[in-house]
Scaffold this active site. Structure first.
Site, short mmCIF file in Angstrom:
data_model
loop_
_atom_site.label_atom_id
_atom_site.label_comp_id
_atom_site.label_asym_id
_atom_site.label_seq_id
_atom_site.Cartn_x
_atom_site.Cartn_y
_atom_site.Cartn_z
N CYS A 78 9.49 -2.21 -8.18
CA CYS A 78 9.51 -2.17 -9.52
C CYS A 78 10.91 -1.59 -10.08
O CYS A 78 10.93 -1.17 -11.25
CB CYS A 78 8.26 -1.44 -10.32
SG CYS A 78 8.13 0.35 -9.63
N PHE A 127 0.87 3.16 -1.11
CA PHE A 127 0.99 3.72 -2.58
C PHE A 127 -0.06 2.95 -3.39
O PHE A 127 0.11 1.95 -4.30
CB PHE A 127 2.21 3.24 -3.06
CG PHE A 127 3.62 3.96 -2.20
CD1 PHE A 127 3.95 5.03 -2.57
CD2 PHE A 127 4.41 3.04 -1.49
CE1 PHE A 127 5.07 5.68 -1.72
CE2 PHE A 127 5.29 3.49 -0.64
CZ PHE A 127 5.85 4.83 -0.94
N ALA A 187 4.16 8.95 1.90
CA ALA A 187 4.13 7.64 2.51
C ALA A 187 4.98 7.30 3.93
O ALA A 187 4.62 7.10 4.81
CB ALA A 187 4.23 6.52 1.78
N1 SAH Z 1 -0.28 -0.18 -6.01
C1 SAH Z 1 -0.75 0.46 -7.12
C2 SAH Z 1 0.15 1.00 -8.05
C3 SAH Z 1 1.23 2.02 -7.38
S1 SAH Z 1 1.86 3.32 -8.25
C4 SAH Z 1 -1.61 -0.66 -8.16
O1 SAH Z 1 -1.79 -1.73 -7.55
O2 SAH Z 1 -2.01 -0.27 -9.00
C5 SAH Z 1 2.88 4.23 -7.31
C6 SAH Z 1 1.86 5.23 -6.41
O3 SAH Z 1 2.39 6.10 -5.29
C7 SAH Z 1 1.04 6.52 -7.24
O4 SAH Z 1 -0.15 6.30 -7.12
C8 SAH Z 1 1.63 7.70 -6.69
O5 SAH Z 1 0.88 8.73 -6.38
C9 SAH Z 1 2.14 7.12 -5.19
N2 SAH Z 1 3.10 7.99 -4.48
C10 SAH Z 1 4.53 8.32 -5.29
N3 SAH Z 1 5.28 8.91 -4.14
C11 SAH Z 1 4.56 9.02 -3.14
C12 SAH Z 1 4.93 9.27 -1.51
N4 SAH Z 1 6.04 9.84 -1.41
N5 SAH Z 1 3.97 9.02 -0.81
C13 SAH Z 1 2.71 8.50 -0.97
N6 SAH Z 1 2.49 7.97 -2.21
C14 SAH Z 1 3.31 8.21 -3.09
#
Ligand code: SAH
Length: 394
Positions: free
Chosen positions: A338, A225, A278
């Protein structure tokens, strides 16, 4: 100013310092909610008629009142807004040497319904209540006086606005650039300023990213993520051997490539991006036998409302198990949540459960939360949401 009267014994939470009134706590015979206009100011009384403070009312919302003062008959006017914003700014300026931070964290800065992220001269605002929306011109004036910003962007695409009956259309004042370059922990991150897949940058993880990167030397890093690569890029700049970014969004992975190139150019050849869900991608990685020595797991909130708690908890358990199963012996996992509704103990149990399933001892090396530009109101657990645990699996 009208009065809003609480039912008997419904003043306890407020007296203990909390700022919210729920609609079922109001004595609607003495003070019918329908009499109030959205955002209207009122003095809050307990059942005996004692004044508890001043609040703004939204009759159509479950949280039907939010206190802005402990004094009666006190309007949420320009003077009060200016004072609170100046205090918020002062707190940040004492703590941060550069003007890149969350400037206002809603109730945590005693400004219910107002979030402001500062990117030097560019401000992104999220206004989540009818009361704050009605005071937008005052707010703009205060911010102009205080900071002389180059641009203001109202990121209105937030669910809270739906609950308060507000429009979800984005608005801007002044020239908003296409990209911002955010300095953090010695790196520079390019992120979209507007119309990106996110509001810009997640300042709340700043200290946790720094702590994560302390384990970077020679590590094979997996950033799950990843969004713009906050964790993985910081680790790359601190001496990681390789970095793999995983996100569902191709646009986010483009940002990862760009940010890695800018902050650790020597590592581009040792970088990989994985697009997709993911849960699925991690399962495939586990099956392939690939292992990592340093993993960040920073999912979006799986529990947005209390009623999603059971389903969300199952998702946290599953993703933590998947992430932990990819760790080489002695590997380190930084696992974050979060979701306010997943409390710190529950995250600890997710970690212990994954360790037990894998038959590996896990030890917690670091417990972090949201940074100091996201102050937690001591009487409002709702203002605390971020947890990050760094764990070693042997
Ligand atoms: N780690 C990042 C913030 C993550 S925000 C930082 O440090 O700034 C969450 C992220 O998860 C987003 O970019 C979104 O595109 C991704 N996301 C949401 N659902 C997802 C899934 N099922 N599989 C993969 N990525 C996902």
């Amino acid at each position: 100013m009208r009065t809003l009267v609480l039912k008997k014994d419904e003043d306890r939470r407020i007296s203990a310092g909390h700022l919210w009134v729920f609609s079922n706590e109001v004595d609607t015979r003495k003070s019918p909610l329908a009499d109030f206009a959205p955002g209207e100011e009122a003095t809050l009384l307990d059942a005996r008629g004692k004044a508890l403070g001043s609040l703004c009312v939204n009759p159509g919302s479950l949280i039907c009142g939010r206190l802005h003062s402990r004094l009666p008959r006190t309007p949420l006017d320009e003077t009060l807004l200016r004072q609170r914003l100046a205090q918020a700014l002062d707190m940040r300026q004492r703590r941060f040497s550069e003007p890149w931070y969350r400037l206002c964290h809603g109730e945590g800065d005693l400004l219910p319904g107002l979030i402001i992220d500062r990117y030097d001269g560019h401000l992104t605002l999220q206004i989540g209540t009818a009361a704050m929306e009605a005071r937008k011109p005052l707010l703009v004036r205060c911010l102009e006086e205080l900071l002389r910003p180059v641009s203001l962007r109202f990121d209105n695409d937030i669910p809270a606005r739906g609950l308060e009956g507000l429009s979800r259309e984005e608005e801007t004042l002044g020239p908003v650039p296409e990209f911002l370059e955010v300095p953090e922990n010695g790196c520079r991150f390019t992120v979209p300023a507007a119309r990106g897949q996110k509001t810009g940058w997640f300042y709340d993880q700043r200290a946790n990213r720094r702590e994560f990167a302390r384990y970077a030397a020679g590590a094979d890093v997996l950033d799950i993520f990843s969004y713009a690569g906050g964790f993985g890029v910081t680790a790359a700049a601190q001496g990681a051997a390789s970095v793999t970014f995983l996100d569902a969004s191709e646009a986010a992975l483009d940002l990862c490539r760009r940010n890695l190139e800018a902050n650790a150019p020597g590592l581009s050849a040792a970088m990989q991006t994985l697009a997709g869900d993911a849960f699925q991608r991690l399962g495939e990685l586990a099956a392939s036998g690939r292992r990592f020595s340093l993993v960040s797991l920073d999912p979006p909130a799986f529990i947005k409302r209390r009623k999603d708690a059971a389903q969300g908890l199952a998702a946290y358990r599953k993703i933590n198990l998947l992430a932990a199963s990819l760790l080489a012996p002695g590997g380190i996992l930084a696992t974050s949540s979060c979701s306010h509704h997943l409390d710190a103990d529950e995250l600890g149990r997710c970690i212990a459960r994954a360790a037990a399933r894998l038959g590996r001892p896990a030890r917690i090396l670091y417990a972090g939360g949201q940074g100091p530009d996201h102050p937690v109101h001591a009487a409002m657990p709702e203002t605390a949401y971020l947890k990050c645990r760094i764990v070693r699996f042997d």
